[in-house]
Motif scaffolding. Sequence first.
Motif, mmCIF file in Angstrom:
data_model
loop_
_atom_site.group_PDB
_atom_site.id
_atom_site.type_symbol
_atom_site.label_atom_id
_atom_site.label_comp_id
_atom_site.label_asym_id
_atom_site.label_seq_id
_atom_site.Cartn_x
_atom_site.Cartn_y
_atom_site.Cartn_z
ATOM 1 N N UNK A 51 0.816 -1.215 0.000
ATOM 2 C CA UNK A 51 0.000 0.000 0.000
ATOM 3 C C UNK A 51 0.850 1.265 0.000
ATOM 4 N N UNK A 52 0.426 2.195 -0.856
ATOM 5 C CA UNK A 52 0.937 3.563 -0.883
ATOM 6 C C UNK A 52 -0.219 4.504 -0.539
ATOM 7 N N UNK A 53 -1.049 4.083 0.412
ATOM 8 C CA UNK A 53 -2.276 4.802 0.765
ATOM 9 C C UNK A 53 -2.132 5.564 2.074
ATOM 10 N N UNK A 54 -1.590 4.915 3.102
ATOM 11 C CA UNK A 54 -1.492 5.527 4.425
ATOM 12 C C UNK A 54 -0.562 6.738 4.409
ATOM 13 N N UNK A 55 -0.992 7.795 5.090
ATOM 14 C CA UNK A 55 -0.197 9.023 5.180
ATOM 15 C C UNK A 55 0.690 9.054 6.424
ATOM 16 N N UNK A 56 0.932 7.901 7.018
ATOM 17 C CA UNK A 56 1.877 7.839 8.133
ATOM 18 C C UNK A 56 3.280 7.707 7.547
ATOM 19 N N UNK A 57 3.861 8.842 7.175
ATOM 20 C CA UNK A 57 5.033 8.875 6.306
ATOM 21 C C UNK A 57 6.317 8.356 6.946
ATOM 22 N N UNK A 58 6.376 8.304 8.272
ATOM 23 C CA UNK A 58 7.595 7.847 8.942
ATOM 24 C C UNK A 58 7.476 6.431 9.494
ATOM 25 N N UNK A 59 6.299 5.849 9.431
ATOM 26 C CA UNK A 59 6.115 4.502 9.961
ATOM 27 C C UNK A 59 6.052 4.428 11.471
ATOM 28 N N UNK A 111 -4.243 19.855 22.159
ATOM 29 C CA UNK A 111 -4.560 18.690 21.336
ATOM 30 C C UNK A 111 -6.071 18.534 21.200
ATOM 31 N N UNK A 112 -6.490 18.116 20.014
ATOM 32 C CA UNK A 112 -7.896 17.857 19.695
ATOM 33 C C UNK A 112 -8.021 16.431 19.154
ATOM 34 N N UNK A 113 -9.251 15.991 18.957
ATOM 35 C CA UNK A 113 -9.471 14.655 18.411
ATOM 36 C C UNK A 113 -9.181 14.581 16.917
ATOM 37 N N UNK A 114 -9.161 15.718 16.227
ATOM 38 C CA UNK A 114 -8.888 15.730 14.787
ATOM 39 C C UNK A 114 -8.452 17.119 14.375
ATOM 40 N N UNK A 258 -1.769 14.760 14.417
ATOM 41 C CA UNK A 258 -1.137 13.668 15.154
ATOM 42 C C UNK A 258 -1.407 12.330 14.474
ATOM 43 N N UNK A 259 -2.181 12.350 13.390
ATOM 44 C CA UNK A 259 -2.682 11.125 12.767
ATOM 45 C C UNK A 259 -1.936 10.717 11.510
ATOM 46 N N UNK A 267 -5.317 15.947 16.382
ATOM 47 C CA UNK A 267 -4.722 17.141 15.797
ATOM 48 C C UNK A 267 -4.342 18.100 16.904
ATOM 49 N N UNK A 268 -3.686 19.202 16.540
ATOM 50 C CA UNK A 268 -3.320 20.183 17.561
ATOM 51 C C UNK A 268 -3.219 21.567 16.949
ATOM 52 N N UNK A 269 -3.421 22.573 17.797
ATOM 53 C CA UNK A 269 -3.274 23.962 17.392
ATOM 54 C C UNK A 269 -2.197 24.633 18.215
ATOM 55 N N UNK A 270 -1.371 25.438 17.546
ATOM 56 C CA UNK A 270 -0.273 26.149 18.205
ATOM 57 C C UNK A 270 -0.626 27.633 18.256
#
Length: 408
Positions: A51-59, A111-114, A258-259, A267-270
Amino acid sequence: MLEISKNWLTNRLENTTDALALATERDLTSHVFHCRRGKVVELADGSEAVEFVSCSYLGLEVHPQLLHSAKEAIDRAGVHFASARTRMRLDDLEELESILDRIYGLRSVTAFTSVGNVHLGVLPLLAADALPSYPMAEAGPVFLVDRTAHASIQVLRGIFEQIGPVSRFDAHDTAGLGALLDEAVDAGRTPIVLVDGIGSMGGLIDVVELNALTAAAGGYLYVDDAHGISIAGPQGGGYAHEAFGTDLPDSVILVGSLSKAFGGAGGFGVLRDRADTKVLRKFGNPLIFGGPIALPMVSANLASARLHLNGAVVPLQDRLWQNTELFDQHTYGRLVNAGERSPVRGAAFAAEADALAAAERLRKAGILVTPAFYPTVARGTGLVRFAVSALHTDEQIARAAEALGDLD
């Protein structure tokens, strides 16, 4: 007679073709998997594919420390705690946000849920002149939304219009943005410019130049860098953070995921100051009335944050860029984002049928990708997206490039 203008969703529905439905029917997307080993997934029918679908780029989602922390949290606190964070929260959340504060230069992180809930929590308060560090003009704000900004921002335009005027622009057309900023100044309004950092289907946005224009007009640049978090910087602050030299300007609000490359969930806001965060946590709708990040994922997020803080993400970044460079070599630099420090590569096609055919070739070769059509790309066109990861092997990348074939 009362006239009601066509809303954006109606326009989207009327202009969307059946290309995505065809891709689903042909088993080119919407896959169901049972388990995985690295980037190899076992699908529900028992077959295997890369798969080249998941956006978890660092594993990081399969990193031993994240797995251990998630399992330990289940044993310690269960899988869920059904309460808004304003009422009760796991102690790991406190440490997670404290580490993120340090990564982002002692700014104040929530941090938020998304990522979508970050937008829903922060933007109405920003526009309402409720955040102390971000004052609004007396006439109020004007929202300037990049046409390619993520759908989680586009969907909020109806809310924006309750507060101030909304215009769309092209982030690569600085003259066009400049004209809109001049109009905002003439109208006595504070511009809020909303962009992605790295596009989910496109390239890098020059956030430094956009911020210079926005700040000169007395406005704020709101950057959704969901796809850029973790992949750049010695502590994984991300594309936009590094573009600014790790010191975020006061006119910038940064939003991250975070996903994706972070390997966890949420997710998070700075924001600039704890005074802003105090308001956000008191009045941000998703924080008050929404549920929390699942407890195992809070702890996994914390484990990932520790890896970021101690620089353990840097070797993974290096491997990611080795893989994108290798992919560019195998595809002769002809893909969208070739040569860019983006983990996204795309094969662009002038017709939807050609994108479907390419996705079908890849599927037959055991390669899973994301076929994209309007409104993600221009009407009538198609794109096959590859999310490249540090976990991909050289052989898997070579197979994908060979299966894609000639783009002519």
